[in-house]
Design a protein around this motif. Structure first.
Motif, PDB file in Angstrom:
ATOM      1  N   TYR A  26       0.855  -1.197   0.000  1.00 52.47           N
ATOM      2  CA  TYR A  26       0.000   0.000   0.000  1.00 52.47           C
ATOM      3  C   TYR A  26       0.878   1.230   0.000  1.00 52.47           C
ATOM      4  CZ  TYR A  26      -3.360  -3.448   1.768  1.00 52.47           C
ATOM      5  OH  TYR A  26      -4.142  -4.555   1.937  1.00 52.47           O
ATOM      6  N   ASN A  28      -1.329   1.322  -3.682  1.00 57.58           N
ATOM      7  CA  ASN A  28      -1.252   0.879  -5.071  1.00 57.58           C
ATOM      8  C   ASN A  28      -2.617   1.155  -5.695  1.00 57.58           C
ATOM      9  OD1 ASN A  28      -2.909  -1.690  -5.508  1.00 57.58           O
ATOM     10  ND2 ASN A  28      -1.672  -2.326  -3.739  1.00 57.58           N
ATOM     11  N   PRO A  29      -2.695   1.252  -7.012  1.00 63.08           N
ATOM     12  CA  PRO A  29      -3.956   1.633  -7.662  1.00 63.08           C
ATOM     13  C   PRO A  29      -5.116   0.671  -7.426  1.00 63.08           C
ATOM     14  CG  PRO A  29      -2.194   1.347  -9.296  1.00 63.08           C
ATOM     15  CD  PRO A  29      -1.614   1.064  -7.956  1.00 63.08           C
ATOM     16  N   TYR A  30      -4.826  -0.542  -6.986  1.00 62.03           N
ATOM     17  CA  TYR A  30      -5.880  -1.530  -6.742  1.00 62.03           C
ATOM     18  C   TYR A  30      -6.366  -1.525  -5.297  1.00 62.03           C
ATOM     19  CZ  TYR A  30      -4.357  -3.302 -11.248  1.00 62.03           C
ATOM     20  OH  TYR A  30      -4.027  -3.415 -12.568  1.00 62.03           O
ATOM     21  N   LYS A  32      -7.410   1.410  -3.335  1.00 59.67           N
ATOM     22  CA  LYS A  32      -7.851   2.754  -2.956  1.00 59.67           C
ATOM     23  C   LYS A  32      -8.731   2.750  -1.712  1.00 59.67           C
ATOM     24  CE  LYS A  32      -7.322   4.521  -7.586  1.00 59.67           C
ATOM     25  NZ  LYS A  32      -7.932   5.048  -8.769  1.00 59.67           N
ATOM     26  N   SER A 159      -8.216  -8.300  -7.366  1.00 61.53           N
ATOM     27  CA  SER A 159      -7.572  -6.984  -7.473  1.00 61.53           C
ATOM     28  C   SER A 159      -6.438  -6.850  -6.462  1.00 61.53           C
ATOM     29  CB  SER A 159      -8.584  -5.846  -7.313  1.00 61.53           C
ATOM     30  OG  SER A 159      -9.214  -5.896  -6.064  1.00 61.53           O
ATOM     31  N   GLY A 163      -2.632  -5.885  -7.420  1.00 60.03           N
ATOM     32  CA  GLY A 163      -1.884  -4.823  -6.752  1.00 60.03           C
ATOM     33  C   GLY A 163      -0.556  -5.330  -6.217  1.00 60.03           C
TER      34      GLY A 163
END
Length: 188
Positions: A26, A28-30, A32, A159, A163
């Protein structure tokens, strides 16, 4: 009824890359939905194993039928305990929610193991979903909560793995750049 979810996967990365990526997954785009992470304990035991405990705050949306039980609450606090054994090249993680446990308790145990022959790191994860609700006549809220949670977890685990893989590639790239930089310095 308690519901379980099992997940196995092999990463084509060495153990050091996987563990470094896990500890740095963390942001990361996956992910949020992860709002904050705090390390509350970290120590190395007499056998050289790293023990770490984190508290993680996650946000998410709930289905309409759950809102009468939680109201406007859309965050949850998670405890994450990790043990890394660098000699055996194993990592064990345990996560569970600290709040809303009457509605639903989610416990995840994951074991990572490095395969020296294949130069891969395998993981095996088991997740347990249990609701404290009871059946009210024909209304089976307990099973509905557990089944919904398992389905959402299976969806989110994809996801989450994406990530983690993204972070692993970043770690691999940074390690390669660092090695190249060190070699250049040695030549000078």
């Amino acid at each position: 009824m308690v519901v379980y979810f099992r997940n196995r996967q092999t990463f084509s990365h060495d153990f050091e890359t996987v563990t470094l990526a896990y500890f740095n997954r963390y942001p990361n785009p996956y992910a949020k939905h992860v709002k904050s992470i705090d390390t509350i304990d970290r120590h190395i035991d007499s056998d050289g194993r790293l023990h770490q405990t984190k508290i993680i705050c996650k946000a998410g949306s709930l289905p309409q039928w759950v809102k009468p039980f939680l109201g406007r609450i859309n965050t949850s606090w998670i405890v994450e305990k990790t043990i890394v054994d660098p000699k055996e090249k194993t990592m064990t993680t345990y996560n569970c929610n600290l709040d809303h446990t009457k509605l639903l308790r989610v416990e995840e145990c994951t074991k990572y193991h490095y395969d020296r022959e294949k130069n891969t790191t395998e993981f095996d994860s088991t997740v347990r979903f249990s609701s404290g609700f009871r059946k009210f006549g024909n209304l089976n809220v307990k099973d509905r909560i557990e089944d919904w949670s398992k389905a959402k977890f299976a969806e989110h685990s994809k996801s989450s793995r994406m990530g983690l893989k993204l972070v692993m590639e970043s770690v691999r790239q940074k390690m390669a750049e660092s090695i190249q930089s060190q070699r250049l310095k040695q030549k000078l």
